[in-house]
Design an enzyme around this catalytic site. Structure first.
Site, short mmCIF file in Angstrom:
data_model
loop_
_atom_site.label_atom_id
_atom_site.label_comp_id
_atom_site.label_asym_id
_atom_site.label_seq_id
_atom_site.Cartn_x
_atom_site.Cartn_y
_atom_site.Cartn_z
N TYR A 31 0.80 -1.31 -0.11
CA TYR A 31 -0.14 -0.12 0.05
C TYR A 31 0.81 1.19 -0.04
CZ TYR A 31 -3.65 -3.31 1.14
OH TYR A 31 -4.60 -4.25 1.18
N ARG A 90 -3.85 4.74 3.58
CA ARG A 90 -5.20 4.30 3.98
C ARG A 90 -6.18 4.59 2.88
NH1 ARG A 90 -7.93 3.67 9.04
NH2 ARG A 90 -6.01 3.62 10.16
N ASN A 94 -12.64 -1.50 -5.43
CA ASN A 94 -12.37 -2.05 -6.87
C ASN A 94 -13.53 -2.82 -7.50
OD1 ASN A 94 -11.48 -3.19 -9.30
ND2 ASN A 94 -9.63 -3.97 -8.47
N CYS A 97 -6.26 -6.28 -7.68
CA CYS A 97 -5.85 -5.47 -6.27
C CYS A 97 -5.40 -6.54 -5.43
CB CYS A 97 -7.11 -5.23 -5.55
SG CYS A 97 -8.64 -6.03 -5.77
N HIS A 98 -5.50 -7.93 -5.99
CA HIS A 98 -4.90 -8.87 -5.22
C HIS A 98 -3.53 -9.02 -5.08
CE1 HIS A 98 -5.00 -10.35 -9.08
NE2 HIS A 98 -3.98 -11.08 -8.89
N GLU A 155 -0.52 -16.94 -9.76
CA GLU A 155 0.08 -16.09 -10.88
C GLU A 155 1.82 -16.34 -10.39
OE1 GLU A 155 -2.81 -12.52 -11.14
OE2 GLU A 155 -0.90 -12.10 -9.99
#
Length: 83
Positions: free
Chosen positions: A18, A32, A41, A49-50, A76
């Site tokens: 993040y 945040r 999303n 986002c994973h 992945e």
């Protein structure tokens, strides 16, 4: 939109944090807000986002659960998706 664009730049099989995403969009203290954008999303697999984890190395939250997030990231990293 900037957060989602940054997510699209994370290659398959890689992860980011993040704080790294926040820095990459020119807002280094906005971790945040990055988390909020990622959580909102609507197309989670298309906007990956994973691929975002906590700076501690923990996977962190995911709309469909941490088990699924772990499975997608592992798939992945094993070469299941070439980007």
């Amino acid at each position: 939109m900037k957060v989602w664009e940054a997510l699209l730049r994370i290659p398959a099989g890689a992860v980011s944090t993040y704080s790294h995403i926040a820095s990459s969009i020119g807002q280094p203290k906005a971790q945040r807000a990055v988390g909020t954008a990622i959580g909102s999303n609507p197309v989670a697999f298309l906007i990956p986002c994973h691929r975002v984890i906590q700076s501690t190395g923990k996977l962190g939250g995911y709309h469909w659960g941490e088990t699924r997030k772990s499975a997608i990231v592992g798939w992945e990293m094993a070469g299941g998706l070439k980007s």
